[in-house]
Write an enzyme that holds these catalytic residues in place. Structure first.
Site, PDB file in Angstrom:
ATOM      1  N   ASP A  18       0.834  -1.210   0.000  1.00 22.83           N
ATOM      2  CA  ASP A  18       0.000   0.000   0.000  1.00 22.83           C
ATOM      3  C   ASP A  18       0.868   1.260   0.000  1.00 22.83           C
ATOM      4  O   ASP A  18       1.977   1.245   0.524  1.00 22.83           O
ATOM      5  CB  ASP A  18      -0.908  -0.028   1.237  1.00 22.83           C
ATOM      6  CG  ASP A  18      -2.055   0.958   1.115  1.00 22.83           C
ATOM      7  OD1 ASP A  18      -2.402   1.333  -0.020  1.00 22.83           O
ATOM      8  OD2 ASP A  18      -2.614   1.342   2.158  1.00 22.83           O
ATOM      9  N   HIS A  35       2.566   3.930  -9.003  1.00 23.29           N
ATOM     10  CA  HIS A  35       2.393   2.502  -9.328  1.00 23.29           C
ATOM     11  C   HIS A  35       3.612   1.976 -10.083  1.00 23.29           C
ATOM     12  O   HIS A  35       4.034   0.836  -9.885  1.00 23.29           O
ATOM     13  CB  HIS A  35       1.121   2.296 -10.156  1.00 23.29           C
ATOM     14  CG  HIS A  35      -0.136   2.613  -9.385  1.00 23.29           C
ATOM     15  ND1 HIS A  35      -0.361   2.146  -8.115  1.00 23.29           N
ATOM     16  CD2 HIS A  35      -1.234   3.353  -9.715  1.00 23.29           C
ATOM     17  CE1 HIS A  35      -1.537   2.592  -7.686  1.00 23.29           C
ATOM     18  NE2 HIS A  35      -2.083   3.329  -8.635  1.00 23.29           N
ATOM     19  N   LEU A 129      11.873 -19.491  -5.543  1.00 21.28           N
ATOM     20  CA  LEU A 129      10.834 -18.717  -4.844  1.00 21.28           C
ATOM     21  C   LEU A 129       9.514 -18.919  -5.578  1.00 21.28           C
ATOM     22  O   LEU A 129       9.486 -18.929  -6.803  1.00 21.28           O
ATOM     23  CB  LEU A 129      11.192 -17.212  -4.864  1.00 21.28           C
ATOM     24  CG  LEU A 129      10.136 -16.267  -4.275  1.00 21.28           C
ATOM     25  CD1 LEU A 129      10.130 -16.354  -2.748  1.00 21.28           C
ATOM     26  CD2 LEU A 129      10.391 -14.812  -4.679  1.00 21.28           C
TER      27      LEU A 129
HETATM   28  C1  IPE Z   1      -1.432   0.296  -3.441  1.00 23.54           C
HETATM   29  O1  IPE Z   1      -1.210   1.657  -3.404  1.00 23.54           O
HETATM   30  C2  IPE Z   1      -1.568  -0.224  -4.850  1.00 23.54           C
HETATM   31  C3  IPE Z   1      -2.919  -0.612  -5.222  1.00 23.54           C
HETATM   32  C4  IPE Z   1      -3.948  -0.692  -4.404  1.00 23.54           C
HETATM   33  C5  IPE Z   1      -3.152  -0.919  -6.615  1.00 23.54           C
HETATM   34  P1  IPE Z   1      -2.444   2.670  -3.443  1.00 23.54           P
HETATM   35  O2  IPE Z   1      -2.751   2.999  -4.869  1.00 23.54           O
HETATM   36  O3  IPE Z   1      -3.576   2.186  -2.619  1.00 23.54           O
HETATM   37  O4  IPE Z   1      -1.767   3.926  -2.744  1.00 23.54           O
HETATM   38  P2  IPE Z   1      -2.446   4.908  -1.689  1.00 23.54           P
HETATM   39  O5  IPE Z   1      -2.935   4.061  -0.545  1.00 23.54           O
HETATM   40  O6  IPE Z   1      -3.543   5.614  -2.409  1.00 23.54           O
HETATM   41  O7  IPE Z   1      -1.314   5.794  -1.289  1.00 23.54           O
HETATM   42  C1  IPE Z   2      -5.190  -2.781  -0.441  1.00 23.55           C
HETATM   43  O1  IPE Z   2      -4.905  -1.430  -0.589  1.00 23.55           O
HETATM   44  C2  IPE Z   2      -5.091  -3.465  -1.755  1.00 23.55           C
HETATM   45  C3  IPE Z   2      -3.760  -3.545  -2.333  1.00 23.55           C
HETATM   46  C4  IPE Z   2      -2.633  -3.213  -1.753  1.00 23.55           C
HETATM   47  C5  IPE Z   2      -3.710  -4.085  -3.672  1.00 23.55           C
HETATM   48  P1  IPE Z   2      -6.063  -0.340  -0.755  1.00 23.55           P
HETATM   49  O2  IPE Z   2      -5.374   0.962  -0.750  1.00 23.55           O
HETATM   50  O3  IPE Z   2      -6.934  -0.662  -1.910  1.00 23.55           O
HETATM   51  O4  IPE Z   2      -6.894  -0.584   0.597  1.00 23.55           O
HETATM   52  P2  IPE Z   2      -7.719   0.453   1.470  1.00 23.55           P
HETATM   53  O5  IPE Z   2      -8.606   1.229   0.545  1.00 23.55           O
HETATM   54  O6  IPE Z   2      -6.691   1.319   2.146  1.00 23.55           O
HETATM   55  O7  IPE Z   2      -8.458  -0.400   2.461  1.00 23.55           O
HETATM   56 MG    MG Z   3      -4.095   2.404  -0.612  1.00 24.37          MG
END
Ligand code: IPE
Ligand code: IPE
Ligand code: MG
Length: 243
Positions: A18, A35, A129
């Site tokens: 995340d 990303h 792995l």
């Molecule tokens: C995690 O990073 C990647 C995906 C969920 C695809 P986020 O895109 O959720 O990044 P934040 O939480 O908005 O910073």
């Molecule tokens: C969880 O992250 C999903 C991934 C890392 C792919 P999100 O950013 O989508 O989750 P929430 O919204 O913080 O719960």
């Molecule tokens: Mg997120």
């Protein structure tokens, strides 16, 4: 039954990757760039996990709830998955990584599913792995589909849920260590069943900044944890008993 053991080395590590969006926004960049940076962190972390002797690494890349994001972000993520498979397949193969994708396949595009099939077949012999990437994954969905399949004991449910996650799921019911980057302390529908006894490790570090040092810090803390699985902790023997 699982016996109590010292948490020496996690065989299976799960990571909720995340923080890509916030990492980018804080730098004045577009979320897409976060990303992209996250993809490099995936490479670093998979390599570090293999070096540390982790057998299975399950990475949460796209949750079923992530379809609710703006269409542009979703299509960019799908494009990045295709880029990753195309760019990294040879390297994964050469380094003995077996790649599996878990989650639903029926909502991914035809190009991506074809690439997934090819990558899984090409890396099937990898033994260094087992890298599992969760795309369109929902733990609740897996549990619901497993429950619909049969009346089951908890042990049998584990196998059914693993199978519902994808063809490479079986035998991987237990997560030993679950890591979440990005500062949030929640599971967001990741491996709910499998992480029942996982050791949890949270870091404020955003995923694109994550690397071998962080993984090794998590692994070191894991090795110091005392896993009791509902039993009583190991106690030093009382002095009277030693004498
Ligand atoms: C995690 O990073 C990647 C995906 C969920 C695809 P986020 O895109 O959720 O990044 P934040 O939480 O908005 O910073
Ligand atoms: C969880 O992250 C999903 C991934 C890392 C792919 P999100 O950013 O989508 O989750 P929430 O919204 O913080 O719960
Ligand atoms: Mg997120």
């Amino acid at each position: 039954m699982q016996s109590q053991r010292r948490a020496a080395a996690p065989r299976h590590v799960g990571i909720i990757m995340d923080g890509n969006g916030r990492w980018a926004t804080r730098r004045g960049l577009a979320r897409a760039q976060g990303h992209e940076a996250g993809m490099h962190a995936v490479r670093r972390t998979a390599e570090a996990a293999a070096n540390a002797g982790v057998q299975t690494l399950t990475l949460f890349a796209f949750s079923s709830a992530n379809w609710k994001r703006p269409a542009g972000e979703v299509s960019n993520l799908m494009r990045l998955f295709r880029v990753y498979l195309r760019a990294d397949l040879q390297r994964l193969k050469q380094s003995g990584v077996r790649l599996s994708i878990i989650g639903r396949r029926d909502r991914l595009g035809e190009d991506l599913t074809l690439q997934i099939d090819q990558a899984e077949a090409a890396t099937a012999q990898g033994r260094a792995l087992h890298l599992r990437v969760a795309i369109d994954y929902s733990a609740r969905d897996c549990i619901a589909r497993a429950a619909a399949a049969a009346q089951a004991t908890p042990e049998r449910m584990g196998a059914l849920i693993a199978r519902a996650a994808g063809p490479e799921g079986e035998g991987l019911e237990e997560v030993d260590l679950l890591i979440r980057t990005g500062g949030e302390k929640r599971l967001s529908d990741f491996l709910l069943w499998e992480a029942a006894y996982a050791e949890l490790w949270f870091t404020d570090r955003m995923w694109p900044d994550f690397g071998a040092e962080d993984l090794n810090a998590a692994l070191a803390e894991f090795s110091a944890r005392n896993r009791t699985f509902g039993m009583v902790p190991d106690e030093p023997r009382p002095a009277a008993a030693v004498a």
